[in-house]
Design a protein around this motif. Structure first.
Motif, PDB file in Angstrom:
ATOM      1  N   VAL A  18       0.856  -1.188   0.000  1.00 49.46           N
ATOM      2  CA  VAL A  18       0.000   0.000   0.000  1.00 49.46           C
ATOM      3  C   VAL A  18       0.890   1.235   0.000  1.00 49.46           C
ATOM      4  O   VAL A  18       1.864   1.306   0.765  1.00 49.46           O
ATOM      5  N   LEU A  19       0.580   2.201  -0.838  1.00 55.30           N
ATOM      6  CA  LEU A  19       1.418   3.404  -0.932  1.00 55.30           C
ATOM      7  C   LEU A  19       1.097   4.363   0.231  1.00 55.30           C
ATOM      8  O   LEU A  19       0.085   4.212   0.910  1.00 55.30           O
ATOM      9  N   PRO A  20       2.001   5.328   0.477  1.00 56.56           N
ATOM     10  CA  PRO A  20       1.858   6.188   1.663  1.00 56.56           C
ATOM     11  C   PRO A  20       0.506   6.902   1.776  1.00 56.56           C
ATOM     12  O   PRO A  20       0.052   7.192   2.890  1.00 56.56           O
ATOM     13  N   ASP A  21      -0.150   7.173   0.648  1.00 55.69           N
ATOM     14  CA  ASP A  21      -1.437   7.873   0.740  1.00 55.69           C
ATOM     15  C   ASP A  21      -2.571   6.956   1.207  1.00 55.69           C
ATOM     16  O   ASP A  21      -3.678   7.419   1.478  1.00 55.69           O
ATOM     17  N   GLY A  22      -2.300   5.651   1.269  1.00 52.72           N
ATOM     18  CA  GLY A  22      -3.327   4.704   1.708  1.00 52.72           C
ATOM     19  C   GLY A  22      -4.434   4.479   0.690  1.00 52.72           C
ATOM     20  O   GLY A  22      -5.392   3.756   0.956  1.00 52.72           O
ATOM     21  N   GLN A  23      -4.296   5.102  -0.475  1.00 52.43           N
ATOM     22  CA  GLN A  23      -5.354   5.035  -1.488  1.00 52.43           C
ATOM     23  C   GLN A  23      -4.906   4.335  -2.767  1.00 52.43           C
ATOM     24  O   GLN A  23      -5.698   4.142  -3.685  1.00 52.43           O
ATOM     25  N   ARG A  24      -3.634   3.992  -2.835  1.00 53.87           N
ATOM     26  CA  ARG A  24      -3.130   3.307  -4.024  1.00 53.87           C
ATOM     27  C   ARG A  24      -2.284   2.111  -3.588  1.00 53.87           C
ATOM     28  O   ARG A  24      -1.774   2.080  -2.462  1.00 53.87           O
ATOM     29  N   TYR A  25      -2.125   1.171  -4.489  1.00 49.89           N
ATOM     30  CA  TYR A  25      -1.346  -0.025  -4.156  1.00 49.89           C
ATOM     31  C   TYR A  25      -0.614  -0.537  -5.375  1.00 49.89           C
ATOM     32  O   TYR A  25      -0.918  -0.145  -6.516  1.00 49.89           O
ATOM     33  N   ARG A  26       0.329  -1.436  -5.089  1.00 54.81           N
ATOM     34  CA  ARG A  26       0.973  -2.193  -6.162  1.00 54.81           C
ATOM     35  C   ARG A  26       0.809  -3.681  -5.850  1.00 54.81           C
ATOM     36  O   ARG A  26       1.053  -4.105  -4.718  1.00 54.81           O
ATOM     37  N   PRO A  27       0.422  -4.480  -6.850  1.00 57.72           N
ATOM     38  CA  PRO A  27       0.358  -5.931  -6.628  1.00 57.72           C
ATOM     39  C   PRO A  27       1.752  -6.461  -6.297  1.00 57.72           C
ATOM     40  O   PRO A  27       2.738  -5.987  -6.867  1.00 57.72           O
ATOM     41  N   ALA A  28       1.819  -7.411  -5.370  1.00 57.00           N
ATOM     42  CA  ALA A  28       3.114  -7.939  -4.952  1.00 57.00           C
ATOM     43  C   ALA A  28       3.274  -9.412  -5.322  1.00 57.00           C
ATOM     44  O   ALA A  28       4.159 -10.097  -4.813  1.00 57.00           O
ATOM     45  N   GLY A  29       2.434  -9.872  -6.223  1.00 53.12           N
ATOM     46  CA  GLY A  29       2.461 -11.288  -6.616  1.00 53.12           C
ATOM     47  C   GLY A  29       3.774 -11.736  -7.230  1.00 53.12           C
ATOM     48  O   GLY A  29       4.107 -12.924  -7.194  1.00 53.12           O
TER      49      GLY A  29
END
Lengths: 321, 321
Positions: A18-29
């Motif tokens: 989860v990115l610092p803004d808590g509103q975006r993410y990156r898949p970690a698969g």
């Protein structure tokens, strides 16, 4: 670093950062399919996950409604009761004495860990007579932890920190504990916060094996608790780890909870209804707050000193099962 | 069908099917990498595993020393205490009364499930003063089991049957139970039998949610227990399932144990040393059998009516930790 688990139709979901803004993410698969898989192989995965979280790549918008518990199921969920004010009040409420070793020997129970609730899943209300209650807590997720780990050596085994709603069926407790084997039916499925944080994400607020921040609990939008999770945690997470490894090792992904966060000062409110009811009895002779009823919404969250939300919010509606 | 898990350096080992002679196996990795993975996807995997077990393909020689617990770790391990003779004797031994609901409300405790011992792993003796004991039991592995499953509906959720050594630290129990939260440190890592059997493999001996066969316990080669696991199991596995799903669902791979197998007839011996000690006190006023000491070997096994070994043997040496 903040990790979370996206529902994808599988049992254990998909790991994301989860990115610092808590509103975006990156898949970690590409690093590990699930949080359990990452914890099973942490030395390899941690730097890769940190690189992913701190990198420049594209990010996707995070739909909080799609988040499961960071670990949808775990190999162990061990809950302490480290805030002695809670133990004293709740035992008073059910007419039981605190154990004589209250301040020297931690209270813990082994919880069910196979079917956790997601942070926005309904809390099932099976029978209103069972006395449905929430318990707002802090917890840590461990790596492989050897038998007889001393408190002073416990710090490196703490991988992640998260929040808990340790759902409790208050009126089932007296008969169950009277049988002598501890909680079982009185502790239905537990819910966890959307995000699990590496301890460094808490900065100075993480020290001595405690989270020195306020844990805020709301019921139907009203703040019922705003308790300091740090100073009154009599046994630190390190003390709890020493206790629970006395006679066996713990596997990666084991979750250890603090127990209901509770402060002596009544102005800090409560992190469960049982405490409020006990305070009512002590103040007026009679408990007037009912346990949870259909439609009520429990919200549990924690912000840092600057007011930034840390864990996402547990936000659960009570639904008749 | 008999399933087992071969140690392969991974945490959860490699699933295999064991041939009827108990001495050969076929790798089952083409169906599912681990037993947990097979249980997670049982409808697809079960017929494929049965075909593999019953097929004509090559088989490999089985080295029992390489076998782990069928589930090296599980999402839940819930142990009952369904043989009331055991409850009555052991409570007498520690001067505690059986609960008044003994015959109507099952006793169960939530056990630690993250670090099981393999069937030939050493039992660690950390401190002889803790009173190390074995407990020979039968257990079932469940599929996904809904909340509030009735006993009459429980049968289809039983996937596998296996044996248990529920290692217990007898002298830690009184202080731990006095705290009110049940067992924790007094129940170190549990061991399971090499093979997990589908219930049909037991033939007529599996009926009414009970295993109607003798469970044989040996200590240093001497038979100490040869108890009927069927008729005196007051609560069947179906009753236990109804109880443990009262307030929550269970995930695939949850293990539910019977508790120490115990018969009223003293000629059937004991499935734990605590019972033998209690019988000594009742007979002569004094317990003379010591708890387990370094170097002793506990063996737990079960044969069918024709004398064929069913589960492989749990065979563990006590080693100073």
């Amino acid at each position: 670093m903040r990790l979370a688990t996206l529902r994808d139709g599988s049992r254990d979901g998909a790991l994301i950062v989860v990115l610092p803004d808590g509103q975006r993410y990156r898949p970690a698969g590409t690093v590990a399919p699930t949080l359990q898989a990452a914890l099973d192989d942490w030395a390899r995965c941690e730097p890769l996950l940190r690189a992913l979280a701190g990198g420049e790549g594209d990010a996707l918008p995070l739909d909080h409604a799609r988040l499961h518990s960071p670990l949808p199921r775990a190999y162990e969920w061990i809950d302490g009761s480290a805030y002695l004010n809670h133990v004293r009040l709740v035992r008073k409420a059910r007419g039981a004495e605190p154990p004589p070793t209250l301040e020297t020997d931690p209270l813990v129970y082994q919880g069910g860990s196979g079917t956790f609730l997601g942070p926005r899943d309904a809390i099932p209300l099976v029978d209103p007579a069972w006395g449905l209650d929430f318990e707002s807590e802090v917890a840590v997720v461990l790596g492989d932890t050897p038998m007889q780990t001393a408190a002073r050596d416990a710090s490196p085994y703490v991988r992640l920190v998260l929040l808990v709603n340790d759902v409790t069926l208050r009126n089932l407790i007296p008969d169950e504990l009277a049988k002598g084997f501890g909680f079982f039916c009185s502790k239905p499925s537990t819910a966890f916060s959307p995000f699990a944080l590496t301890p460094d994400e808490l900065g100075d607020a993480w020290h001595g094996g405690r989270v020195h921040l306020r844990l805020k609990t709301e019921l139907d939008g009203e703040t019922v608790g705003d308790a300091d999770a740090g100073s009154e945690m009599h046994f630190s997470f390190y003390d709890l780890i020493a206790h629970v490894t006395k006679s066996r090792a713990l596997t990666a992904g084991t979750i250890v909870g603090s127990g209901t966060v509770s402060n002596v000062d009544p102005a800090r409110g409560v992190s469960c209804l049982a405490e409020r009811r006990t305070r009512e009895v002590l103040d007026t002779g009679k408990a007037v707050t009912p346990f949870l009823v259909e439609g009520q919404v429990v919200r549990i969250a924690m912000a840092d000193a600057a007011g930034r939300d840390l864990f996402g919010a547990i936000e659960q509606r009570v639904v008749r099962a």
